[in-house]
Structures are given as structure tokens and as C-alpha cells.
Design a protein around this motif. Sequence first.
Motif, PDB file in Angstrom:
ATOM      1  N   ALA A  61      21.204  49.613  64.888  1.00 47.69           N
ATOM      2  CA  ALA A  61      22.218  49.509  65.939  1.00 47.69           C
ATOM      3  C   ALA A  61      22.786  50.887  66.263  1.00 47.69           C
ATOM      4  CB  ALA A  61      23.335  48.561  65.499  1.00 47.69           C
ATOM      5  N   GLU A  62      23.038  51.683  65.218  1.00 42.80           N
ATOM      6  CA  GLU A  62      23.560  53.032  65.441  1.00 42.80           C
ATOM      7  C   GLU A  62      22.515  53.896  66.134  1.00 42.80           C
ATOM      8  OE1 GLU A  62      25.869  56.609  63.050  1.00 42.80           O
ATOM      9  OE2 GLU A  62      24.693  55.149  61.920  1.00 42.80           O
ATOM     10  N   LEU A  63      21.266  53.742  65.734  1.00 44.58           N
ATOM     11  CA  LEU A  63      20.187  54.487  66.379  1.00 44.58           C
ATOM     12  C   LEU A  63      20.143  54.166  67.869  1.00 44.58           C
ATOM     13  CD1 LEU A  63      17.606  56.218  66.400  1.00 44.58           C
ATOM     14  CD2 LEU A  63      16.344  54.191  65.646  1.00 44.58           C
ATOM     15  N   ALA A  64      20.234  52.882  68.202  1.00 44.51           N
ATOM     16  CA  ALA A  64      20.194  52.464  69.606  1.00 44.51           C
ATOM     17  C   ALA A  64      21.384  53.031  70.376  1.00 44.51           C
ATOM     18  CB  ALA A  64      20.177  50.941  69.691  1.00 44.51           C
ATOM     19  N   THR A  65      22.564  53.033  69.740  1.00 46.56           N
ATOM     20  CA  THR A  65      23.764  53.550  70.401  1.00 46.56           C
ATOM     21  C   THR A  65      23.632  55.036  70.702  1.00 46.56           C
ATOM     22  OG1 THR A  65      25.181  51.909  69.326  1.00 46.56           O
ATOM     23  CG2 THR A  65      26.252  53.897  70.166  1.00 46.56           C
ATOM     24  N   LEU A  66      23.155  55.795  69.732  1.00 42.11           N
ATOM     25  CA  LEU A  66      23.008  57.235  69.926  1.00 42.11           C
ATOM     26  C   LEU A  66      21.964  57.547  70.991  1.00 42.11           C
ATOM     27  CD1 LEU A  66      23.205  58.399  66.215  1.00 42.11           C
ATOM     28  CD2 LEU A  66      24.869  58.881  68.015  1.00 42.11           C
ATOM     29  N   ARG A  67      20.894  56.774  71.024  1.00 39.51           N
ATOM     30  CA  ARG A  67      19.873  56.996  72.048  1.00 39.51           C
ATOM     31  C   ARG A  67      20.413  56.636  73.432  1.00 39.51           C
ATOM     32  NH1 ARG A  67      15.500  54.134  72.325  1.00 39.51           N
ATOM     33  NH2 ARG A  67      14.342  55.814  73.322  1.00 39.51           N
ATOM     34  N   ARG A  68      21.179  55.568  73.510  1.00 39.00           N
ATOM     35  CA  ARG A  68      21.727  55.129  74.800  1.00 39.00           C
ATOM     36  C   ARG A  68      22.746  56.138  75.324  1.00 39.00           C
ATOM     37  NH1 ARG A  68      22.942  50.559  73.168  1.00 39.00           N
ATOM     38  NH2 ARG A  68      25.146  50.893  72.688  1.00 39.00           N
ATOM     39  N   ARG A  69      23.508  56.730  74.411  1.00 36.18           N
ATOM     40  CA  ARG A  69      24.529  57.703  74.811  1.00 36.18           C
ATOM     41  C   ARG A  69      23.896  58.997  75.317  1.00 36.18           C
ATOM     42  NH1 ARG A  69      27.082  60.845  76.609  1.00 36.18           N
ATOM     43  NH2 ARG A  69      29.188  61.611  76.201  1.00 36.18           N
ATOM     44  N   SER A  70      22.643  59.237  74.926  1.00 34.40           N
ATOM     45  CA  SER A  70      21.926  60.441  75.369  1.00 34.40           C
ATOM     46  C   SER A  70      22.665  61.716  75.000  1.00 34.40           C
ATOM     47  CB  SER A  70      21.680  60.399  76.889  1.00 34.40           C
ATOM     48  OG  SER A  70      20.877  59.303  77.237  1.00 34.40           O
ATOM     49  N   LEU A  71      23.221  61.717  73.789  1.00 32.72           N
ATOM     50  CA  LEU A  71      23.879  62.920  73.289  1.00 32.72           C
ATOM     51  C   LEU A  71      22.887  64.079  73.223  1.00 32.72           C
ATOM     52  CD1 LEU A  71      26.400  64.193  71.955  1.00 32.72           C
ATOM     53  CD2 LEU A  71      25.563  63.332  69.765  1.00 32.72           C
ATOM     54  N   ALA A  72      21.641  63.734  72.969  1.00 29.90           N
ATOM     55  CA  ALA A  72      20.562  64.718  72.955  1.00 29.90           C
ATOM     56  C   ALA A  72      19.296  64.014  73.407  1.00 29.90           C
ATOM     57  CB  ALA A  72      20.369  65.304  71.555  1.00 29.90           C
TER      58      ALA A  72
END
Length: 205
Positions: A61-72
Motif C-alpha cells: 500500500a505504501e509502495l502504491a502511494t509513493l508511486r502515485r504521488r510521483s515524488l520521484a
Amino acid sequence: MTRGRPVRVALVDDVELVVHGLVKMVEPYASRVEVVALPRDHAEDQEVGYDIVLVDGCDLAELATLRRRSLARRVVLWSWDTDPRHVQEAMGNGAAGYLAKTLGAADLVEALERIHLGETVVVPPPPVLAADPDRWPGRDAGLTARESEIIMMITSGLSNQQIADRAFLSINSVKSYIRSSYRKMGVTSRSRAVLWGIEHDFRRD
């Protein structure tokens, strides 16, 4: 490898010792990698501007959130857990890489640079898994998962140096794995090993 500016890496972790440890570890490579620490609770609030987000272990879930946020552009997991099933699950959910915490500074920096250039990097590479994760090609002949991985790369035509580079092993370690594998396979030459590998379904898809 042609280098310009350092690869900007955002380390998402709440453990101060881990953060300072990684920053200190890569200090000698400051011209190649720049690490910025981000508190886990505020990672989603940061502006985009990093090349890689390096996460010290996370759930899907955290992985998906970070990818969706496009922080990098790329999210990479950095963990002690190298269970092949967990690695494959993370990679299947969009991770750009999965790096073991056993990596030394030089290998970690090189892996991050390769990911930045667009490669998908898993270190150590997961063993070749069949449908049953507790089995792999050559197990019936006595090959370990690592030996199976080496023989698959030989069957694919890679040189010893190429195998060492991909598996993050020394050339002497590769030669040692090859010798032990050959004994179990009952072959004495590379050409015979390739034939054995083909006959025992070691070809990559």
C-alpha cells in the motif's frame, strides 16, 4: 558510465540511525549520489524533484502511494528481506528496484545509478523459481538456487565477467559456483554445461 550531476535519492525512513548510516556510507561517492532524508509521515507532502525514492522496507500500500504521488520517477525498496516471493511481489507492483541492505557502498551506488538510467535492478538477483517457489531448475541434480541462477546465465551465453556484474559477485566467486555446479551436473566444459542447461529447461523466457 557517463556521469553528470549526482543522482538525487530521497530516503524515506523514520529511524535516525538508518538515515545517518546511509548518508555516511555514501559520503565518499558524493559526486555520484546525493541522499536526502525524508520523514515517512511527510513523504507524501514533498515536492517532486528526486530521481529515486529509496524506501527502507514498506508494504504494498505504501509502495502504491509513493508511486502515485510521483515524488520521484522511480521507487526502490531497500531491505534486509530478500525472500524471492516478497521481491517478486514488490517488483510486480511497480518497484523499479529491490536492493539488499547487505550491499556495500560501492555496489549500492552503482545499483542506484543503473536504476536512474532506466534499468530494473534486483540485488541479489532472486533465484530462478518454478511455479513451486521451493523448487528451481537443477534442484533434482543437487544444484542450489544460486548455482541454478549461474547455470541459467551460462546457458544464456553470458561470460563469467557478465555473470559477476549481474549477480554482484566477484569473478572468483562465480568460478567457484561454476566448478561446484559442473561437478553436480557431471560436465567438464562450458559447451557441455550449455547443452545440459538446455536439456534441463534452463532457457530464459
